[in-house]
Design an enzyme around this catalytic site. Structure first.
Site, PDB file in Angstrom:
ATOM      1  N   VAL A  85       3.581   0.219   6.103  1.00 54.53           N
ATOM      2  CA  VAL A  85       2.463  -0.245   6.778  1.00 54.53           C
ATOM      3  C   VAL A  85       0.955  -0.838   6.482  1.00 54.53           C
ATOM      4  O   VAL A  85       1.166  -0.227   5.234  1.00 54.53           O
ATOM      5  CB  VAL A  85       2.046   1.391   6.824  1.00 54.53           C
TER       6      VAL A  85
ATOM      7  N   THR B 242       9.946 -14.436   4.079  1.00 53.17           N
ATOM      8  CA  THR B 242       8.772 -14.629   3.899  1.00 53.17           C
ATOM      9  C   THR B 242       8.494 -13.340   2.703  1.00 53.17           C
ATOM     10  O   THR B 242       7.641 -14.005   1.590  1.00 53.17           O
ATOM     11  CB  THR B 242       7.960 -14.514   5.112  1.00 53.17           C
ATOM     12  N   VAL B 243       8.750 -12.662   2.989  1.00 52.18           N
ATOM     13  CA  VAL B 243       7.805 -11.501   2.385  1.00 52.18           C
ATOM     14  C   VAL B 243       9.106 -11.793   0.796  1.00 52.18           C
ATOM     15  O   VAL B 243       8.244 -11.446  -0.294  1.00 52.18           O
ATOM     16  CB  VAL B 243       7.651 -10.094   3.115  1.00 52.18           C
TER      17      VAL B 243
ATOM     18  N   LYS C  94       4.950   2.140  12.700  1.00 54.30           N
ATOM     19  CA  LYS C  94       4.133   2.828  11.172  1.00 54.30           C
ATOM     20  C   LYS C  94       3.354   3.746  11.357  1.00 54.30           C
ATOM     21  O   LYS C  94       2.986   4.766  10.891  1.00 54.30           O
ATOM     22  CB  LYS C  94       2.534   1.418  11.502  1.00 54.30           C
TER      23      LYS C  94
ATOM     24  N   GLU D 208       7.177 -10.760  13.468  1.00 54.79           N
ATOM     25  CA  GLU D 208       8.494 -10.266  13.424  1.00 54.79           C
ATOM     26  C   GLU D 208       9.596 -11.021  13.812  1.00 54.79           C
ATOM     27  O   GLU D 208       8.876 -12.004  14.573  1.00 54.79           O
ATOM     28  CB  GLU D 208       8.999  -8.638  14.464  1.00 54.79           C
TER      29      GLU D 208
HETATM   30  N1  HSE Z   1       4.490  -8.254  12.363  1.00 55.98           N
HETATM   31  C1  HSE Z   1       3.756  -7.239  11.431  1.00 55.98           C
HETATM   32  C2  HSE Z   1       2.760  -7.483  12.422  1.00 55.98           C
HETATM   33  C3  HSE Z   1       4.144  -7.604   9.864  1.00 55.98           C
HETATM   34  O1  HSE Z   1       2.149  -8.557  12.180  1.00 55.98           O
HETATM   35  O2  HSE Z   1       1.728  -7.089  11.057  1.00 55.98           O
HETATM   36  C4  HSE Z   1       3.915  -5.818   8.901  1.00 55.98           C
HETATM   37  O3  HSE Z   1       4.637  -5.262   8.862  1.00 55.98           O
END
Ligand code: HSE
Length: 436
Positions: free
Chosen positions: A132, A13-14, A205, A190
């Site tokens: 973060v 995705t990213v 984070k 995730e």
């Molecule tokens: N799984 C993470 C969230 C992705 O839902 O914030 C971004 O760090």
């Protein structure tokens, strides 16, 4: 000016968002950087899946090793995630003298110390803005904008998935599993969503932010962590009646005795700005001696918001390369020799307000018995809500307390739980009032 070559590893995705942004906004990036950023190689194990991107011939490959070893590549962008291959890729990139961009919070939180040590020795920069808060420039804020401040507290909503789930349950009465599935479909969660819903992702984070704010080694293991899986619609409903919303918060405060660091569902008043942060949005307040309170707000997850942070890191490192100024900003904001170990206070030492829900038999004297035990443990009640049903079924007794110590609450709960009029395990949700 020479061009900057990028090797992107991991096109999920990213990663896909990063490739799209670099290609679609190439013109504006050139205008800002003064040269072109070239997507020289993109590697992923699955090169068949259509990402909606037209890569030039030979760019999209399935061999990550080839990317890390390509002598023409200046910056490796690690978008694999997880702590296995991603770590090897980053260490190899550092060994090869390449600058590194990553969004990998789990890896930085667990192995940051090793990675930074290696990078420092090789005069390589590691940028991790997207680790973060998605697109919110919180790392840049702590590393650069707030460099003149002593930071003494941060409170944030740092997980888009949890915030999305809690919003859906609160506003649309969705079921937990349904909301989680939607968050997964939207690409927020995730690969292993328990990292989100059990609070670990938020704690990863928080550990990174604390390190940047206080100049301490990243310490993930000592953070108190509670996820959102035990939050029920009934507690959301009672919270509303008391004037609160429930959010999964990351909280850190510098106390005279040490540092508080905790992640847990928290009730916050409706007029707290964080209570209006909904869906996959994130927000964080940072309190510093000069700045006062600062609030950042933006999408914490999702393809393009996260890609925005990654591209910002790529441009930052490109500027360093072009002006031969690597190592200009320390990884963790503080010079390595000043980064220290500071212990995190145990959760038992915190002092805050609480919401309790007891499930008790509807008999005369029950309320006074429970409040008597709380009183004996220095816990004073601010308000109570007891729904009488005049049956032999258990009824909820709900209370909000004044400030109390967590260790006293635990002791009182032990006594209350042993009463034969109390049916289920009592529920506790911490409350965060402002200006406490
Ligand atoms: N799984 C993470 C969230 C992705 O839902 O914030 C971004 O760090």
């Amino acid at each position: 000016m020479r061009k900057i070559n990028i090797g992107l590893i991991g096109c999920g995705t990213v990663g896909t968002g990063v490739a799209k942004l670099l290609l679609e906004n190439k013109d504006i990036i050139i205008e800002r950087l003064g040269t072109e950023i070239v997507l020289r190689r993109v590697a992923d194990i699955d090169i068949k899946k259509d990402r909606g991107i037209k890569f030039e011939e030979g760019v999209f490959i399935d061999d990550a090793q080839k990317v890390v070893d390509d002598p023409e590549i200046d910056i490796i962008v690690e978008m694999i995630g997880g702590k296995g291959i991603a770590k090897d890729v980053i260490l190899k990139a550092i060994k090869n003298g390449k600058q590194v961009v990553t969004a990998n919070k789990a890896l930085i939180a667990s192995h940051g110390k090793t990675i930074f040590k290696e990078a420092y020795a090789k005069n390589v920069d590691i940028a991790f803005e997207a680790s973060v808060g998605g697109c919110m420039p919180i790392i840049k804020a702590l590393r650069e904008a707030l460099v003149g401040n002593r930071i003494y507290a941060m409170t944030g909503i740092l997980n888009g998935t949890c915030n999305y789930i809690l919003t859906q349950i609160t506003d649309k009465e969705s079921l937990f599993q349904e909301a989680l599935l939607e968050a997964q479909k939207k690409g927020f969660a995730e690969a292993d969503p328990t990292l989100d819903i059990e609070g670990f992702d938020t704690a990863h984070k928080l550990s990174i932010l604390m390190s940047l704010a206080y100049g301490i080694n990243i310490n993930f293991n000592d953070i108190y962590i509670e996820g959102i899986t035990k939050i029920t619609p009934i507690d959301i409903m009672f919270a509303k009646q008391f004037g609160y919303k429930i959010k999964l918060l990351a909280i850190t405060k510098k106390r005279e005795t040490g540092i508080e660091a905790r992640v847990h569902p928290t009730m916050i008043p409706f007029d707290n700005l964080l209570s209006s942060v909904n869906g996959s949005l994130n927000a964080i307040t940072v309190s510093g001696d000069a700045v006062g309170d600062l609030l950042l707000y933006g999408y914490g997850a999702g393809m393009m918001p996260t890609a925005s942070a990654v591209v910002s890191d790529i441009v930052d490192l490109s500027r360093n390369i072009l002006f031969n100024s690597k190592g200009r900003v320390p990884f963790l904001s503080y010079q390595m020799e000043y980064v220290k170990d500071i212990s995190i206070l145990p959760i038992d030492d915190i002092v805050t307000e609480y919401y309790f829900r007891f499930s008790a038999l509807d008999q005369p004297g029950v309320l006074s018995k429970i409040s008597g035990i709380l009183g004996e443990h220095n816990i004073s009640i601010k308000s109570v809500n007891q729904k009488s049903r005049k049956t032999n079924e258990p009824v909820p007794i709900v209370m909000v307390t004044h400030i109390a110590k967590e260790s006293d609450v635990k002791k009182a709960f032990n006594v209350i739980s042993s009463l034969n009029i109390v049916c289920d395990k009592p529920v506790l949700i911490r409350i965060e009032e402002e200006d406490k």
